[in-house]
Design a protein around this motif. Structure first.
Motif, PDB file in Angstrom:
ATOM      1  N   ASP A 198       0.862  -1.179   0.000  1.00  0.00           N
ATOM      2  CA  ASP A 198       0.000   0.000   0.000  1.00  0.00           C
ATOM      3  C   ASP A 198       0.898   1.228   0.000  1.00  0.00           C
ATOM      4  O   ASP A 198       1.597   1.497   0.980  1.00  0.00           O
ATOM      5  CB  ASP A 198      -0.914  -0.015   1.213  1.00  0.00           C
ATOM      6  N   GLU A 223       4.283   7.330   3.236  1.00  0.00           N
ATOM      7  CA  GLU A 223       4.548   6.054   3.885  1.00  0.00           C
ATOM      8  C   GLU A 223       4.098   4.896   3.004  1.00  0.00           C
ATOM      9  O   GLU A 223       3.362   5.094   2.042  1.00  0.00           O
ATOM     10  CB  GLU A 223       3.833   5.977   5.237  1.00  0.00           C
ATOM     11  N   ALA A 224       4.556   3.714   3.359  1.00  0.00           N
ATOM     12  CA  ALA A 224       4.129   2.503   2.661  1.00  0.00           C
ATOM     13  C   ALA A 224       3.962   1.395   3.689  1.00  0.00           C
ATOM     14  O   ALA A 224       4.665   1.347   4.698  1.00  0.00           O
ATOM     15  CB  ALA A 224       5.147   2.096   1.609  1.00  0.00           C
ATOM     16  N   LEU A 225       3.034   0.513   3.419  1.00  0.00           N
ATOM     17  CA  LEU A 225       2.776  -0.637   4.270  1.00  0.00           C
ATOM     18  C   LEU A 225       2.884  -1.879   3.404  1.00  0.00           C
ATOM     19  O   LEU A 225       2.337  -1.926   2.303  1.00  0.00           O
ATOM     20  CB  LEU A 225       1.376  -0.526   4.888  1.00  0.00           C
ATOM     21  N   VAL A 242       3.964  -8.180   8.518  1.00  0.00           N
ATOM     22  CA  VAL A 242       3.736  -6.778   8.166  1.00  0.00           C
ATOM     23  C   VAL A 242       5.053  -6.025   8.294  1.00  0.00           C
ATOM     24  O   VAL A 242       5.831  -6.273   9.207  1.00  0.00           O
ATOM     25  CB  VAL A 242       2.706  -6.123   9.114  1.00  0.00           C
ATOM     26  N   SER A 243       5.279  -5.095   7.393  1.00  0.00           N
ATOM     27  CA  SER A 243       6.411  -4.194   7.485  1.00  0.00           C
ATOM     28  C   SER A 243       5.955  -2.851   6.915  1.00  0.00           C
ATOM     29  O   SER A 243       4.974  -2.786   6.186  1.00  0.00           O
ATOM     30  CB  SER A 243       7.609  -4.733   6.706  1.00  0.00           C
ATOM     31  N   GLY A 244       6.675  -1.827   7.232  1.00  0.00           N
ATOM     32  CA  GLY A 244       6.296  -0.526   6.708  1.00  0.00           C
ATOM     33  C   GLY A 244       7.452   0.445   6.805  1.00  0.00           C
ATOM     34  O   GLY A 244       8.465   0.181   7.447  1.00  0.00           O
ATOM     35  N   CYS A 245       7.301   1.579   6.142  1.00  0.00           N
ATOM     36  CA  CYS A 245       8.309   2.626   6.233  1.00  0.00           C
ATOM     37  C   CYS A 245       7.651   3.976   6.003  1.00  0.00           C
ATOM     38  O   CYS A 245       6.636   4.080   5.326  1.00  0.00           O
ATOM     39  CB  CYS A 245       9.448   2.381   5.249  1.00  0.00           C
ATOM     40  N   THR A 246       8.242   4.985   6.617  1.00  0.00           N
ATOM     41  CA  THR A 246       7.793   6.360   6.407  1.00  0.00           C
ATOM     42  C   THR A 246       8.909   7.119   5.710  1.00  0.00           C
ATOM     43  O   THR A 246      10.079   6.785   5.851  1.00  0.00           O
ATOM     44  CB  THR A 246       7.444   7.049   7.743  1.00  0.00           C
ATOM     45  N   LEU A 289      11.825   1.350   0.363  1.00  0.00           N
ATOM     46  CA  LEU A 289      10.727   0.389   0.220  1.00  0.00           C
ATOM     47  C   LEU A 289      11.207  -0.923  -0.388  1.00  0.00           C
ATOM     48  O   LEU A 289      10.812  -2.004   0.059  1.00  0.00           O
ATOM     49  CB  LEU A 289       9.590   0.972  -0.612  1.00  0.00           C
ATOM     50  N   ARG A 346      12.740  -2.933   2.335  1.00  0.00           N
ATOM     51  CA  ARG A 346      11.741  -3.490   3.248  1.00  0.00           C
ATOM     52  C   ARG A 346      11.035  -4.692   2.643  1.00  0.00           C
ATOM     53  O   ARG A 346      10.824  -5.699   3.301  1.00  0.00           O
ATOM     54  CB  ARG A 346      10.690  -2.437   3.616  1.00  0.00           C
TER      55      ARG A 346
END
Length: 136
Positions: free
Chosen positions: A26, A31-33, A45-49, A62, A65
């Motif tokens: 997403d 950000e991304a999830l 689950v992982s994510g970054c801003t 991304l 990740r």
């Protein structure tokens, strides 16, 4: 019926159907999830801003990740890649994530049949709010 065919033809059935593993990314403006699903159930689950990062920095962050998540969950190696969110239509993300995962990416649109044209002026505010909440 299948058991009769197995006996009649001496067939052996050794294959076990494994649930499909999918990767959903997403992509938002800041950000991304990243979600790893197997058989529709969340596995990781992982994510970054991206506060203050350049576009290239965002893409590298991304990609890293996604790669870490896929490697950490190797028994659940995904065979589908879905992109969603406001930045998902950008072909650069598609190219980058397809190369990172060795999967072709598809656009995930949870509301493909929703009419997004403006509402008529006579629609009361309460009805507008209900539609906005329903659409997320």
């Amino acid at each position: 019926m299948i058991s009769q065919l197995v006996r009649q033809f001496g067939l052996e059935i050794n294959a076990v159907v494994q649930p499909t593993a999918e990767l959903l990314v997403d992509l938002g403006a800041s950000e991304a999830l990243v979600l790893l699903l197997k058989g529709g159930e969340l596995q990781a689950v992982s994510g970054c801003t991206w506060e203050g990062e350049t576009l290239q920095g965002r893409r590298e962050s991304l990609a890293e990740r996604v790669q870490q998540l896929v490697e950490a969950e190797s028994p659940h190696r995904p065979n589908r890649l879905w992109l969603s969110g406001t930045a998902a239509a950008d072909p650069e993300w598609n190219t980058l994530l397809s190369a990172t995962t060795a999967l072709s990416a598809a656009l995930f649109d949870p509301f493909p049949g929703v009419d997004v044209s403006p509402m008529a002026e006579e629609v009361p505010p309460a009805a507008r709010a209900a539609c906005a909440v329903a659409a997320g």
